[in-house]
Design a protein around this motif. Structure first.
Motif, PDB file in Angstrom:
ATOM      1  N   ASN A  90      31.763   1.344 -66.228  1.00 16.93           N
ATOM      2  CA  ASN A  90      31.930   1.506 -64.985  1.00 16.93           C
ATOM      3  C   ASN A  90      30.613   1.222 -64.263  1.00 16.93           C
ATOM      4  OD1 ASN A  90      31.687   2.879 -62.206  1.00 16.93           O
ATOM      5  ND2 ASN A  90      33.622   4.022 -62.939  1.00 16.93           N
ATOM      6  N   SER A  91      30.498   0.557 -63.329  1.00 13.20           N
ATOM      7  CA  SER A  91      29.294   0.174 -62.310  1.00 13.20           C
ATOM      8  C   SER A  91      29.168   0.691 -61.064  1.00 13.20           C
ATOM      9  CB  SER A  91      29.078  -1.410 -62.668  1.00 13.20           C
ATOM     10  OG  SER A  91      30.178  -2.198 -62.055  1.00 13.20           O
ATOM     11  N   SER A  92      30.025   1.605 -60.869  1.00 15.05           N
ATOM     12  CA  SER A  92      30.072   2.103 -59.276  1.00 15.05           C
ATOM     13  C   SER A  92      29.159   3.235 -59.206  1.00 15.05           C
ATOM     14  CB  SER A  92      31.599   2.775 -59.093  1.00 15.05           C
ATOM     15  OG  SER A  92      31.577   3.500 -58.058  1.00 15.05           O
ATOM     16  N   LYS A  93      28.231   2.942 -57.847  1.00 17.90           N
ATOM     17  CA  LYS A  93      27.307   3.966 -57.603  1.00 17.90           C
ATOM     18  C   LYS A  93      28.007   5.334 -57.426  1.00 17.90           C
ATOM     19  CE  LYS A  93      23.914   5.064 -54.075  1.00 17.90           C
ATOM     20  NZ  LYS A  93      23.405   4.181 -52.825  1.00 17.90           N
ATOM     21  N   ASP A  94      29.055   5.313 -56.735  1.00 16.50           N
ATOM     22  CA  ASP A  94      29.903   6.479 -56.624  1.00 16.50           C
ATOM     23  C   ASP A  94      30.323   7.363 -57.671  1.00 16.50           C
ATOM     24  OD1 ASP A  94      29.719   5.909 -53.624  1.00 16.50           O
ATOM     25  OD2 ASP A  94      31.927   5.214 -53.780  1.00 16.50           O
TER      26      ASP A  94
ATOM     27  N   VAL B 155      19.127  -9.021 -68.375  1.00 17.77           N
ATOM     28  CA  VAL B 155      19.798  -9.692 -67.369  1.00 17.77           C
ATOM     29  C   VAL B 155      20.126  -8.632 -66.062  1.00 17.77           C
ATOM     30  CG1 VAL B 155      21.853 -11.141 -66.661  1.00 17.77           C
ATOM     31  CG2 VAL B 155      20.691 -11.827 -68.635  1.00 17.77           C
ATOM     32  N   SER B 156      20.372  -8.878 -65.076  1.00 16.76           N
ATOM     33  CA  SER B 156      20.565  -8.014 -63.829  1.00 16.76           C
ATOM     34  C   SER B 156      20.014  -6.556 -64.055  1.00 16.76           C
ATOM     35  CB  SER B 156      22.170  -7.799 -63.927  1.00 16.76           C
ATOM     36  OG  SER B 156      22.762  -9.128 -63.481  1.00 16.76           O
ATOM     37  N   ILE B 157      18.904  -6.507 -64.435  1.00 19.34           N
ATOM     38  CA  ILE B 157      17.976  -5.297 -64.641  1.00 19.34           C
ATOM     39  C   ILE B 157      18.236  -4.315 -63.332  1.00 19.34           C
ATOM     40  CG2 ILE B 157      16.497  -6.168 -66.396  1.00 19.34           C
ATOM     41  CD1 ILE B 157      14.388  -6.267 -64.385  1.00 19.34           C
ATOM     42  N   ASP B 158      18.671  -4.744 -62.324  1.00 29.34           N
ATOM     43  CA  ASP B 158      18.882  -3.815 -61.194  1.00 29.34           C
ATOM     44  C   ASP B 158      20.016  -3.040 -61.015  1.00 29.34           C
ATOM     45  OD1 ASP B 158      19.809  -6.403 -60.612  1.00 29.34           O
ATOM     46  OD2 ASP B 158      19.596  -6.090 -58.624  1.00 29.34           O
TER      47      ASP B 158
ATOM     48  N   ASN C 174      26.640   7.356 -71.356  1.00 31.32           N
ATOM     49  CA  ASN C 174      25.053   6.561 -71.405  1.00 31.32           C
ATOM     50  C   ASN C 174      25.117   5.737 -70.161  1.00 31.32           C
ATOM     51  OD1 ASN C 174      24.583   7.689 -73.569  1.00 31.32           O
ATOM     52  ND2 ASN C 174      25.070   6.226 -74.875  1.00 31.32           N
ATOM     53  N   LEU C 175      23.842   5.704 -69.495  1.00 31.74           N
ATOM     54  CA  LEU C 175      23.556   4.804 -68.359  1.00 31.74           C
ATOM     55  C   LEU C 175      22.712   3.767 -68.953  1.00 31.74           C
ATOM     56  CD1 LEU C 175      23.728   3.681 -65.237  1.00 31.74           C
ATOM     57  CD2 LEU C 175      21.901   5.607 -65.064  1.00 31.74           C
ATOM     58  N   TYR C 176      23.374   2.221 -68.733  1.00 26.33           N
ATOM     59  CA  TYR C 176      22.555   1.308 -69.306  1.00 26.33           C
ATOM     60  C   TYR C 176      22.009   0.628 -67.985  1.00 26.33           C
ATOM     61  CZ  TYR C 176      24.690   2.409 -73.759  1.00 26.33           C
ATOM     62  OH  TYR C 176      25.145   2.986 -74.628  1.00 26.33           O
ATOM     63  N   LEU C 177      20.757   0.105 -67.975  1.00 23.41           N
ATOM     64  CA  LEU C 177      20.082  -0.733 -66.882  1.00 23.41           C
ATOM     65  C   LEU C 177      19.950  -1.993 -67.316  1.00 23.41           C
ATOM     66  CD1 LEU C 177      17.433   2.011 -65.526  1.00 23.41           C
ATOM     67  CD2 LEU C 177      19.779   1.565 -64.995  1.00 23.41           C
ATOM     68  N   GLY C 178      20.701  -3.069 -66.640  1.00 22.82           N
ATOM     69  CA  GLY C 178      20.760  -4.410 -67.252  1.00 22.82           C
ATOM     70  C   GLY C 178      21.645  -4.696 -68.116  1.00 22.82           C
ATOM     71  N   CYS C 179      21.816  -5.909 -68.632  1.00 22.12           N
ATOM     72  CA  CYS C 179      22.980  -6.402 -69.376  1.00 22.12           C
ATOM     73  C   CYS C 179      22.349  -7.633 -70.162  1.00 22.12           C
ATOM     74  CB  CYS C 179      24.331  -6.624 -68.797  1.00 22.12           C
ATOM     75  SG  CYS C 179      24.169  -7.827 -67.572  1.00 22.12           S
ATOM     76  N   CYS C 180      23.254  -8.107 -71.140  1.00 22.41           N
ATOM     77  CA  CYS C 180      23.052  -9.551 -71.719  1.00 22.41           C
ATOM     78  C   CYS C 180      23.811 -10.558 -71.291  1.00 22.41           C
ATOM     79  CB  CYS C 180      22.907  -9.173 -73.266  1.00 22.41           C
ATOM     80  SG  CYS C 180      21.920  -8.051 -73.826  1.00 22.41           S
ATOM     81  N   GLY C 181      23.465 -11.716 -71.353  1.00 18.24           N
ATOM     82  CA  GLY C 181      24.543 -12.677 -70.754  1.00 18.24           C
ATOM     83  C   GLY C 181      24.497 -14.179 -71.434  1.00 18.24           C
ATOM     84  N   TRP C 182      25.404 -14.736 -71.759  1.00 19.70           N
ATOM     85  CA  TRP C 182      25.458 -15.935 -72.479  1.00 19.70           C
ATOM     86  C   TRP C 182      26.390 -17.004 -71.636  1.00 19.70           C
ATOM     87  CZ3 TRP C 182      25.896 -11.465 -74.648  1.00 19.70           C
ATOM     88  CH2 TRP C 182      24.993 -10.855 -75.917  1.00 19.70           C
ATOM     89  N   SER C 183      25.760 -18.138 -71.581  1.00 17.71           N
ATOM     90  CA  SER C 183      26.440 -19.097 -70.935  1.00 17.71           C
ATOM     91  C   SER C 183      27.788 -19.723 -71.853  1.00 17.71           C
ATOM     92  CB  SER C 183      25.686 -20.428 -70.549  1.00 17.71           C
ATOM     93  OG  SER C 183      24.933 -20.904 -71.705  1.00 17.71           O
ATOM     94  N   PRO C 184      28.533 -20.540 -71.205  1.00 20.72           N
ATOM     95  CA  PRO C 184      29.637 -21.066 -72.135  1.00 20.72           C
ATOM     96  C   PRO C 184      29.373 -21.726 -73.413  1.00 20.72           C
ATOM     97  CG  PRO C 184      30.088 -21.413 -69.692  1.00 20.72           C
ATOM     98  CD  PRO C 184      28.433 -21.213 -69.980  1.00 20.72           C
ATOM     99  N   GLY C 185      29.718 -21.181 -74.648  1.00 19.52           N
ATOM    100  CA  GLY C 185      29.537 -21.938 -75.846  1.00 19.52           C
ATOM    101  C   GLY C 185      28.063 -21.459 -76.199  1.00 19.52           C
ATOM    102  N   GLN C 186      27.301 -20.540 -75.711  1.00 19.54           N
ATOM    103  CA  GLN C 186      25.938 -20.183 -76.208  1.00 19.54           C
ATOM    104  C   GLN C 186      26.014 -19.068 -77.145  1.00 19.54           C
ATOM    105  OE1 GLN C 186      23.276 -18.526 -73.337  1.00 19.54           O
ATOM    106  NE2 GLN C 186      21.791 -18.261 -74.657  1.00 19.54           N
TER     107      GLN C 186
ATOM    108  N   LYS D 237      16.894   8.332 -57.419  1.00 14.62           N
ATOM    109  CA  LYS D 237      16.197   8.429 -56.266  1.00 14.62           C
ATOM    110  C   LYS D 237      16.193   6.863 -55.648  1.00 14.62           C
ATOM    111  CE  LYS D 237      11.559   9.020 -54.510  1.00 14.62           C
ATOM    112  NZ  LYS D 237       9.876   9.533 -54.792  1.00 14.62           N
ATOM    113  N   ASP D 238      15.869   6.102 -56.688  1.00 14.45           N
ATOM    114  CA  ASP D 238      15.915   4.616 -56.236  1.00 14.45           C
ATOM    115  C   ASP D 238      17.282   4.127 -55.720  1.00 14.45           C
ATOM    116  OD1 ASP D 238      13.342   4.349 -56.903  1.00 14.45           O
ATOM    117  OD2 ASP D 238      13.765   3.290 -58.916  1.00 14.45           O
ATOM    118  N   MET D 239      18.332   4.960 -55.997  1.00 14.58           N
ATOM    119  CA  MET D 239      19.793   4.623 -55.799  1.00 14.58           C
ATOM    120  C   MET D 239      20.141   5.215 -54.564  1.00 14.58           C
ATOM    121  SD  MET D 239      21.652   4.085 -59.296  1.00 14.58           S
ATOM    122  CE  MET D 239      23.266   3.462 -58.620  1.00 14.58           C
ATOM    123  N   ASN D 240      19.097   6.379 -53.983  1.00 19.21           N
ATOM    124  CA  ASN D 240      19.377   7.065 -52.942  1.00 19.21           C
ATOM    125  C   ASN D 240      20.470   8.037 -52.863  1.00 19.21           C
ATOM    126  OD1 ASN D 240      17.582   6.042 -51.233  1.00 19.21           O
ATOM    127  ND2 ASN D 240      18.937   4.153 -50.731  1.00 19.21           N
TER     128      ASN D 240
END
Length: 182
Positions: A106-110, A77-80, A125-137, A56-59
């Motif tokens: 795959n991250s395509s709404k279609d 990160v990027s929880i939307d 499975n559908l995952y909402l959001g992700c984890c991110g690390w900066s260079p070297g972190q 519904k949120d994604m129409n």
């Protein structure tokens, strides 16, 4: 750390020394790893949100009554954004194979919309959001023993109940360490 080492497609398994409580007993599938940083998704944090609410949120209005795609919190990160992780039996346009993990992302709404019109009950499975690390972190966190690494088994992400993923990942990691030295 050796510049030729890549962790792409590996599991990151939170160790007991993980200082961030958000990642306690987390198992992360590392999707990207480069000199620009890293990105992964948490495999073992089921979300309480309902698939119909996400759609519904994604129409997205069309859904088969038999479609059952589990939803997980993929990270802070990027929880939307939504990420579909699926096996090779599901063919979706724009999916990319995750090196070493025997699964696809795959991250395509279609693609989500087309899956919801089918009677999908397993293999995705559908995952909402992700984890991110900066260079070297991430390398620093691994060197600090915050994470253990292992190569994933084929069934871990898509066939193992979420409450057993951490235990199973630790077993996989232990076996790979033992196999390396014995």
């Amino acid at each position: 750390m050796d510049k030729n080492i890549t962790f792409e497609g590996s599991l990151l398994i939170a160790s007991k020394s993980m200082p961030d409580p958000r990642f306690s007993k987390s198992v992360i599938l590392l999707i990207n790893f480069s000199s620009d940083g890293a990105m992964g998704i948490v495999l073992n944090r089921p979300d309480k949100i309902n698939l119909k609410d996400v759609l519904k949120d994604m129409n997205i209005s069309q859904i088969s009554s038999n479609t059952d795609i589990p939803i997980f919190n993929g990270g802070p990160v990027s929880i939307d954004k939504g990420f579909l992780l699926h096996n090779s039996e599901i063919i979706l346009e724009d999916s990319i194979e995750i090196n070493g993990a025997n699964c696809f992302l795959n991250s395509s709404k279609d693609s989500l919309s087309s899956l919801c019109m089918e009677e999908i009950n397993s293999g995705v499975n559908l995952y909402l959001g992700c984890c991110g690390w900066s260079p070297g972190q991430l390398e620093g966190e691994i060197n600090s023993k915050c994470w253990m690494t292992a190569q994933p088994s084929d069934e871990l992400a898509l066939s193992t109940p979420p409450n057993l993923i951490y235990e199973k990942a630790v077993q996989i990691c232990s076996k790979q360490i033992i196999d390396k030295y014995i």
